[in-house]
Design an enzyme around this catalytic site. Sequence first.
Site, PDB file in Angstrom:
ATOM      1  N   VAL A 143       0.638  -1.244  -0.285  1.00 58.69           N
ATOM      2  CA  VAL A 143      -0.069  -0.073  -0.138  1.00 58.69           C
ATOM      3  C   VAL A 143       0.830   1.115  -0.038  1.00 58.69           C
ATOM      4  CG1 VAL A 143      -1.766   1.015   1.245  1.00 58.69           C
ATOM      5  CG2 VAL A 143      -1.877  -1.132   1.233  1.00 58.69           C
ATOM      6  N   GLU A 256      -9.658   5.528   6.763  1.00 58.21           N
ATOM      7  CA  GLU A 256     -10.409   4.788   5.750  1.00 58.21           C
ATOM      8  C   GLU A 256     -10.088   3.631   5.038  1.00 58.21           C
ATOM      9  OE1 GLU A 256     -13.869   6.353   4.532  1.00 58.21           O
ATOM     10  OE2 GLU A 256     -13.871   4.308   4.100  1.00 58.21           O
ATOM     11  N   VAL A 259     -10.895  -0.403   6.679  1.00 52.98           N
ATOM     12  CA  VAL A 259     -12.102  -1.237   6.381  1.00 52.98           C
ATOM     13  C   VAL A 259     -12.378  -1.268   5.022  1.00 52.98           C
ATOM     14  CG1 VAL A 259     -14.515  -1.803   7.138  1.00 52.98           C
ATOM     15  CG2 VAL A 259     -12.924  -0.744   8.626  1.00 52.98           C
ATOM     16  N   GLY A 261     -10.783  -1.777   1.989  1.00 53.87           N
ATOM     17  CA  GLY A 261     -10.032  -1.259   1.085  1.00 53.87           C
ATOM     18  C   GLY A 261     -10.492   0.135   0.506  1.00 53.87           C
ATOM     19  N   GLY A 314      -1.310  -9.465  -3.621  1.00 51.99           N
ATOM     20  CA  GLY A 314      -0.954  -8.404  -2.560  1.00 51.99           C
ATOM     21  C   GLY A 314      -2.119  -8.047  -1.567  1.00 51.99           C
ATOM     22  N   GLU A 317      -2.314 -10.230   4.234  1.00 52.06           N
ATOM     23  CA  GLU A 317      -1.695  -9.542   5.267  1.00 52.06           C
ATOM     24  C   GLU A 317      -0.297 -10.170   5.272  1.00 52.06           C
ATOM     25  OE1 GLU A 317      -2.677  -6.679   6.876  1.00 52.06           O
ATOM     26  OE2 GLU A 317      -4.432  -6.980   5.652  1.00 52.06           O
ATOM     27  N   ASP A 328      -8.550 -10.767  10.719  1.00 54.95           N
ATOM     28  CA  ASP A 328      -8.577  -9.634   9.902  1.00 54.95           C
ATOM     29  C   ASP A 328     -10.106  -8.922   9.976  1.00 54.95           C
ATOM     30  OD1 ASP A 328      -7.184  -7.304   8.056  1.00 54.95           O
ATOM     31  OD2 ASP A 328      -8.892  -7.974   6.735  1.00 54.95           O
ATOM     32  N   LYS A 332     -12.046  -5.482  11.492  1.00 49.34           N
ATOM     33  CA  LYS A 332     -13.011  -4.724  10.432  1.00 49.34           C
ATOM     34  C   LYS A 332     -14.336  -4.578  11.088  1.00 49.34           C
ATOM     35  CE  LYS A 332     -10.023  -5.374   6.387  1.00 49.34           C
ATOM     36  NZ  LYS A 332      -9.869  -6.222   5.311  1.00 49.34           N
ATOM     37  N   GLY A 433      -5.557  -4.811  -1.896  1.00 49.29           N
ATOM     38  CA  GLY A 433      -4.745  -4.386  -2.974  1.00 49.29           C
ATOM     39  C   GLY A 433      -3.841  -3.088  -3.298  1.00 49.29           C
TER      40      GLY A 433
HETATM   41  N1  LIG Z   1      -2.327  -4.869   1.401  1.00 51.08           N
HETATM   42  C1  LIG Z   1      -3.612  -4.545   1.659  1.00 51.08           C
HETATM   43  O1  LIG Z   1      -4.580  -4.914   0.370  1.00 51.08           O
HETATM   44  C2  LIG Z   1      -4.182  -3.861   2.630  1.00 51.08           C
HETATM   45  C3  LIG Z   1      -3.369  -3.389   3.710  1.00 51.08           C
HETATM   46  N2  LIG Z   1      -4.173  -2.539   4.594  1.00 51.08           N
HETATM   47  C4  LIG Z   1      -3.086  -2.104   5.842  1.00 51.08           C
HETATM   48  O2  LIG Z   1      -2.316  -1.329   5.291  1.00 51.08           O
HETATM   49  C5  LIG Z   1      -1.071  -1.714   6.195  1.00 51.08           C
HETATM   50  C6  LIG Z   1       0.188  -1.915   5.163  1.00 51.08           C
HETATM   51  O3  LIG Z   1       0.065  -3.158   4.570  1.00 51.08           O
HETATM   52  P1  LIG Z   1       0.853  -3.562   3.194  1.00 51.08           P
HETATM   53  O4  LIG Z   1       1.222  -2.412   2.542  1.00 51.08           O
HETATM   54  O5  LIG Z   1       0.110  -4.851   2.700  1.00 51.08           O
HETATM   55  O6  LIG Z   1       1.866  -4.199   4.110  1.00 51.08           O
HETATM   56  P2  LIG Z   1       3.631  -4.617   3.471  1.00 51.08           P
HETATM   57  O7  LIG Z   1       3.936  -5.627   4.372  1.00 51.08           O
HETATM   58  O8  LIG Z   1       3.446  -4.860   2.054  1.00 51.08           O
HETATM   59  O9  LIG Z   1       4.455  -3.337   3.924  1.00 51.08           O
HETATM   60  C7  LIG Z   1       4.684  -3.155   5.201  1.00 51.08           C
HETATM   61  C8  LIG Z   1       5.673  -1.830   5.139  1.00 51.08           C
HETATM   62  O10 LIG Z   1       6.249  -1.588   6.284  1.00 51.08           O
HETATM   63  C9  LIG Z   1       7.684  -1.668   6.453  1.00 51.08           C
HETATM   64  N3  LIG Z   1       7.852  -1.770   7.865  1.00 51.08           N
HETATM   65  C10 LIG Z   1       7.624  -3.047   8.543  1.00 51.08           C
HETATM   66  N4  LIG Z   1       7.922  -2.968   9.823  1.00 51.08           N
HETATM   67  C11 LIG Z   1       8.727  -1.780   9.938  1.00 51.08           C
HETATM   68  C12 LIG Z   1       9.309  -1.178  11.008  1.00 51.08           C
HETATM   69  N5  LIG Z   1       9.625  -1.840  12.127  1.00 51.08           N
HETATM   70  N6  LIG Z   1       9.756   0.124  10.920  1.00 51.08           N
HETATM   71  C13 LIG Z   1       9.755   0.621   9.577  1.00 51.08           C
HETATM   72  N7  LIG Z   1       9.099   0.096   8.612  1.00 51.08           N
HETATM   73  C14 LIG Z   1       8.566  -0.979   8.590  1.00 51.08           C
HETATM   74  C15 LIG Z   1       7.968  -2.633   5.677  1.00 51.08           C
HETATM   75  O11 LIG Z   1       9.614  -2.302   5.357  1.00 51.08           O
HETATM   76  P3  LIG Z   1      10.378  -3.193   4.122  1.00 51.08           P
HETATM   77  O12 LIG Z   1       9.799  -2.709   2.905  1.00 51.08           O
HETATM   78  O13 LIG Z   1      11.654  -2.639   4.278  1.00 51.08           O
HETATM   79  O14 LIG Z   1      10.064  -4.635   4.695  1.00 51.08           O
HETATM   80  C16 LIG Z   1       7.182  -2.314   4.406  1.00 51.08           C
HETATM   81  O15 LIG Z   1       7.695  -1.392   3.611  1.00 51.08           O
HETATM   82  C17 LIG Z   1      -1.422  -2.862   7.085  1.00 51.08           C
HETATM   83  O16 LIG Z   1      -1.791  -2.086   8.332  1.00 51.08           O
HETATM   84  C18 LIG Z   1      -2.540  -3.355   6.600  1.00 51.08           C
HETATM   85  O17 LIG Z   1      -3.373  -4.020   7.434  1.00 51.08           O
HETATM   86  C19 LIG Z   1      -5.493  -2.134   4.416  1.00 51.08           C
HETATM   87  C20 LIG Z   1      -5.943  -2.542   3.290  1.00 51.08           C
HETATM   88  C21 LIG Z   1      -5.705  -3.334   2.338  1.00 51.08           C
HETATM   89  N1  LIG Z   2      -5.579  -8.504   3.990  1.00 53.09           N
HETATM   90  C1  LIG Z   2      -6.708  -7.635   3.706  1.00 53.09           C
HETATM   91  C2  LIG Z   2      -6.358  -6.579   3.094  1.00 53.09           C
HETATM   92  C3  LIG Z   2      -7.188  -5.423   3.246  1.00 53.09           C
HETATM   93  O1  LIG Z   2      -7.649  -5.084   4.410  1.00 53.09           O
HETATM   94  C4  LIG Z   2      -7.776  -8.467   2.968  1.00 53.09           C
HETATM   95  O2  LIG Z   2      -7.463  -9.232   2.328  1.00 53.09           O
HETATM   96  O3  LIG Z   2      -8.601  -7.797   2.735  1.00 53.09           O
END
Ligand SMILES: NC(=O)C1=CN([C@@H]2O[C@H](COP(=O)(O)OP(=O)(O)OC[C@H]3O[C@@H](n4cnc5c(N)ncnc54)[C@H](OP(=O)(O)O)[C@@H]3O)[C@@H](O)[C@H]2O)C=CC1
Ligand SMILES: N[C@@H](CC=O)C(=O)O
Length: 561
Positions: A143, A256, A259, A261, A314, A317, A328, A332, A433
Site C-alpha cells: 500500500v 478509511e 475497512v 480497502g 497483494g 496480510e 483481519d 474490521k 490491493g
Molecule cells: N495490502 C492490502 O491490500 C491492504 C493493507 N491494509 C493495511 O495497510 C497496512 C500496510 O499493509 P501492506 O502495505 O500490505 O504491508 P506490507 O507488508 O506490504 O508493507 C509493510 C511496510 O512496512 C515496513 N515496515 C515493517 N516494519 C517496519 C518497521 N519496524 N519500521 C519501519 N518500517 C517497517 C516494511 O518495510 P520493508 O519494505 O523494508 O520490509 C514495508 O515497507 C497494514 O496495516 C494493512 O493491514 C489495509 C487495506 C488493504
Molecule cells: N488482507 C486484507 C487486506 C485489506 O484489508 C484483505 O484481504 O482484505
Amino acid sequence: MLVLWALLTCVLVGVLLMVAITPSLYTVIGVALSLSALGVWGLLSARVLHNLRLPISARDFYRSGHVTSTDLSACAGGGGGLSPRPPMLCRVTLAHPGEPAHIREVVLLSQQAAQETAQPTAPAAARPQRPTLRVGVLGSGTVGSQVIRLLLEQADDFAARSGARLEITGVAVRDVDAPRDEAVPRELLTDDAQAVATSNDIVIELIGGIEPARTLILAAFASGASVITGNKALIAAHGPELYAAAAEANTDFYYEAAVAGAIPVVYALRESMAGDRVTSVLGIVNGTTNYILDEMSTKGLSFEEALAAAQELGYAEADPTADVDGLDAAAKAAIIASLAFHTRVGMNDVEVEGIRSITADDIREAHASGCELKLLAVAQRREDEQANGISVRVHPALVPADHPLASVHGGFNAVLVEAEAAGRLMFYGQGAGGTPTASAVLSDVVAAAAHRVNGGQAPRESSYADLPILPPELALTRYQVQLRVADAPGSLAAVAQVFADHDVSINSVRQASYVDVGDELALVTIVTHAAPVGRLEAAVEGLRAQERVAEVVSTRRVEGL
Ligand SMILES: NC(=O)C1=CN([C@@H]2O[C@H](COP(=O)(O)OP(=O)(O)OC[C@H]3O[C@@H](n4cnc5c(N)ncnc54)[C@H](OP(=O)(O)O)[C@@H]3O)[C@@H](O)[C@H]2O)C=CC1
Ligand SMILES: N[C@@H](CC=O)C(=O)O
C-alpha cells in the site's frame, strides 16, 4: 444642463441673426428652423456624451451615483452584473445627462479602472504560493508504495484539492536496500521511523501490526501531526487510545483504508449515517478469503493454491493467518460496529471463525442448496424483549445465490448497511490491493491537509451509546441443518418436534430422494427462521439425541434470507 446650454446657444444665435438681417417673414421662418436644428443638435450632442463607452466595472458606475442604468449587453472585456469584476467597456445612461461634473466623475472612475486593468498579470511563479505541508510515510510495501507513487504523480491535483502542496519528506522502511517499486525515490528512504513520525505535518502509517506502529503513531500525535492509517489490527486493539491522543493534540485521525480497502465505508458510517440509527451491517470485508472461496467455488482450486494467488496479488496480510482465521475481518467488524453503534467494540468482543476448515465438499453442498459460501462480518443491534445490545461476529455462512453478496467475486468486498430511516444501503468495491487501498488513504490525506489549511477537524470518537455486547448465544441467525434420518413414517414429524421444543421455527425442508445413503435413510436439509444461536444449538443437540436421527451431517449459518 448640456441640453439647456444648446438651446440657449440656438436662441442667442437666432436673435443675433434677426437683428443683423432685415426682418422679414422668410427670415423669421428661417431663424425658427435654424433654432430647431440647433436644438436637435444640442440634444443629440448631449446624448452622445452620456452614451459613454468606458473601461469601468458595472459596480463602479453605480458607485458614482450618477448612473441610472447600464446596458450590459454592450459590455465587453469583463464580467457583468454588480459584482466587482474586471473593468469593461459599457454603455451607460446618466441620471442627469449632460452634467459635466457627473461625466467627469464617471470618467475619473473609468480611468482608475483602466489603470487597474493595465497592471501586468503576475507571472505564475510570482502568484501567492500554496502552503507546503510535510508528509512522512511509515512503510513502503504493497500500500505505502502506491500511496507514494500517486502522491508524486498527482501532486498538482492534491495541491488544488487540499489547498496545500504535499511534500514527502521521508519514507521509513525496515530495509532501505531492499528492492522496491521504482516509483519510490530511493533518497527518501530511511530506517529512522521515529524521525519520520515526529517531523511532519501529516504522518501516514502503513507498516501494519501493533508495534512499533502504535508507538510511532502516538509520537506523531504528540508532535502535532495529523495521522492517517490503514491499520485495522491496531485500531481494533487500541482505537480509544489513538482517538484520545488525536483529541489531546487537537489533530486529525483518519483510517478509511482500515475497512474494505477502496470502499468509503468508514466515511459512510462515521459521517453519512450520523443522522440515522443503524440496525445491522452485513458484509464481505476480507479480500483474501473472498478470493480463496471464490477461486475454490468457480475454478475448483484447492485452498492452498488460492491462498498463494491471493498473496501474489497483494491482498493478504504480512501474516496471512490473520486473513484465513478471520482475525483481519474481525478487526474490521469491530471498527464497523464501533462506528455503527457509537459503542466501543474491540477484538475480544467479536466471535470469530475463519475459513481454514472449508473443503471442496462444503462448497459443493452450498451449491446444492442454491447458495454460495462466504466469510461474513455481521454487526447486529438487538432491541427486543429478550435482549438489548449488539452482537458482532465473523464466520463462514451460506448466502442464497440470488443475494447481492453471493455475486461478490475475487478480492472484492461489499457491505450492506440497514438503518431505520435510510433503509438498506449497499457499498461495493475493491477491498484489498495496493492501488485501491491507496485511494482510500489519499482521500484521508486530502481531508487532513485541507483541515490544516482551512481549519476544521476529523470526527472524534463517538462512543456515547455504550451498548452492551451480547453473548454469542443471543446473536440472531438462521441455521441450515443436514440430517440423515430413518426414511419411515413419522421421522419428519419427530425432527420438527425437536425444533418446536426449542422454540425454533422451520423455514424450509428438503429431502433428497435420489441420495444413496442406504435403503432406510434419507438426507434431509432444514433451514430455520432467525433465532438466537443458543436456541439453535440446543435444537441441534436435541436432534443428535433423537433416535430417528442417524447423523447430524452439518450445521451452517445462513445469512441474507
Ligand atoms: N495490502 C492490502 O491490500 C491492504 C493493507 N491494509 C493495511 O495497510 C497496512 C500496510 O499493509 P501492506 O502495505 O500490505 O504491508 P506490507 O507488508 O506490504 O508493507 C509493510 C511496510 O512496512 C515496513 N515496515 C515493517 N516494519 C517496519 C518497521 N519496524 N519500521 C519501519 N518500517 C517497517 C516494511 O518495510 P520493508 O519494505 O523494508 O520490509 C514495508 O515497507 C497494514 O496495516 C494493512 O493491514 C489495509 C487495506 C488493504
Ligand atoms: N488482507 C486484507 C487486506 C485489506 O484489508 C484483505 O484481504 O482484505
